[in-house]
Design a protein around this motif. Structure first.
Motif: not given
Length: 217
Positions: A65-66, A79-82, A114-117
Motif C-alpha cells: 500500500k502506497r 522526515k514525515k515518515l520518521n 509499512l512505514l519502515f518499508v
C-alpha cells in the motif's frame, strides 16, 4: 583447567573445487572460468522475480500500500515518515502498558512495518543518484591525477631540453680547415702510445706487423 577457546570464522571458507580453478597457472594460461554473462531480461533472487530494466521495483508491483504521493519531495517525505515512526512506536508502547492483550497491538506493528518499508524504498531510490555521484567523483579524481602527471612530465621535459641545449651551446665549434691529416695522425699515435704497453709482447708483435705492411706498400 581452563577451557581452550576455539576460533570460529565469521564467514565460511570458499569452496575448494571452485577456487582451485583460479590458480596462478590457469590465470596465466587464460584457462580460468570466465565471468557470467550480463543478465538481459529478468532474473530471480531469493524467490522474487526482478526485471533488469527497472532498477528499483515500485511499491505497487510488490503489492504494498502506497502512503506517499507519486510526485513528492523525498526529503520532506522521509522526515514525515520518521515522525510517524516515532508516534506509532510511542502508541505501541502505551498499548503494551495499558492494554497488552488488545488486538490493536498487531495493527500498530503492521503500521510500523509499512512505514519502515516506505523509508527503505525511498532510500533505495537514492541509490542510482549515489552511484552516479560516486562515479563522477572517481572520474574527477582520475582526471586530476592524470593532469598533474602530465604537468610534472612537461616540467621535467623542459628541464631536460634546457640541459641538452646548454650542453650543445657549451661545445666548441670545430671547422673543417682547423682539421688536418697530421693532427688526426698525431692524435691517433698519441692515443696508441698512451693506451698500449711497450713491454707487452702483443704490442711488440703489432708493431712488427705494422712495419712489414708499411714496407710492402
Amino acid at each position: 583447567m581452563a577451557q581452550q577457546e576455539s576460533q570460529v570464522m565469521s564467514l565460511p571458507l570458499p569452496p575448494t573445487q571452485y577456487i582451485n580453478l583460479f590458480s596462478e597457472e590457469n590465470v596465466r594460461r587464460n584457462k580460468a572460468p570466465r565471468p557470467p554473462p550480463p543478465i538481459q531480461d529478468s532474473y530471480s533472487m531469493f524467490g522474487i522475480q526482478y526485471n533488469n530494466e527497472e532498477m528499483i521495483r515500485s511499491l505497487e508491483s510488490q503489492n504494498i500500500k502506497r502512503l506517499i504521493p507519486i510526485h513528492f519531495d523525498r526529503r520532506k517525505e522521509l522526515k514525515k515518515l520518521n515522525h510517524s515512526l516515532f508516534v506509532n512506536f510511542l502508541d505501541l508502547i502505551d498499548l503494551l502498558i495499558q492494554y497488552p492483550d488488545s488486538p490493536r497491538r498487531t495493527e500498530k506493528i503492521d503500521d510500523l512495518s509499512l512505514l519502515f518499508v516506505h523509508m527503505h524504498h525511498l532510500l533505495n531510490e537514492f541509490r542510482p543518484h549515489q552511484a552516479r555521484e560516486t562515479l563522477r567523483v572517481m572520474m574527477e579524481m582520475q582526471k586530476r591525477q592524470r593532469v598533474e602527471t602530465i604537468k610534472r612530465f612537461k616540467k621535467h621535459l623542459e628541464k631536460v631540453v634546457d640541459i641538452v641545449n646548454t650542453a650543445f651551446a657549451a661545445l666548441p665549434e670545430i671547422r673543417e680547415e682547423d682539421l688536418s691529416e697530421s693532427d688526426i695522425k698525431m692524435e691517433i699515435d698519441n692515443h696508441d702510445s698512451s693506451s698500449g704497453n711497450k713491454n707487452d709482447p702483443s704490442y711488440q708483435l703489432d708493431r712488427i706487423m705494422c712495419k712489414v705492411i708499411d714496407s710492402i706498400e
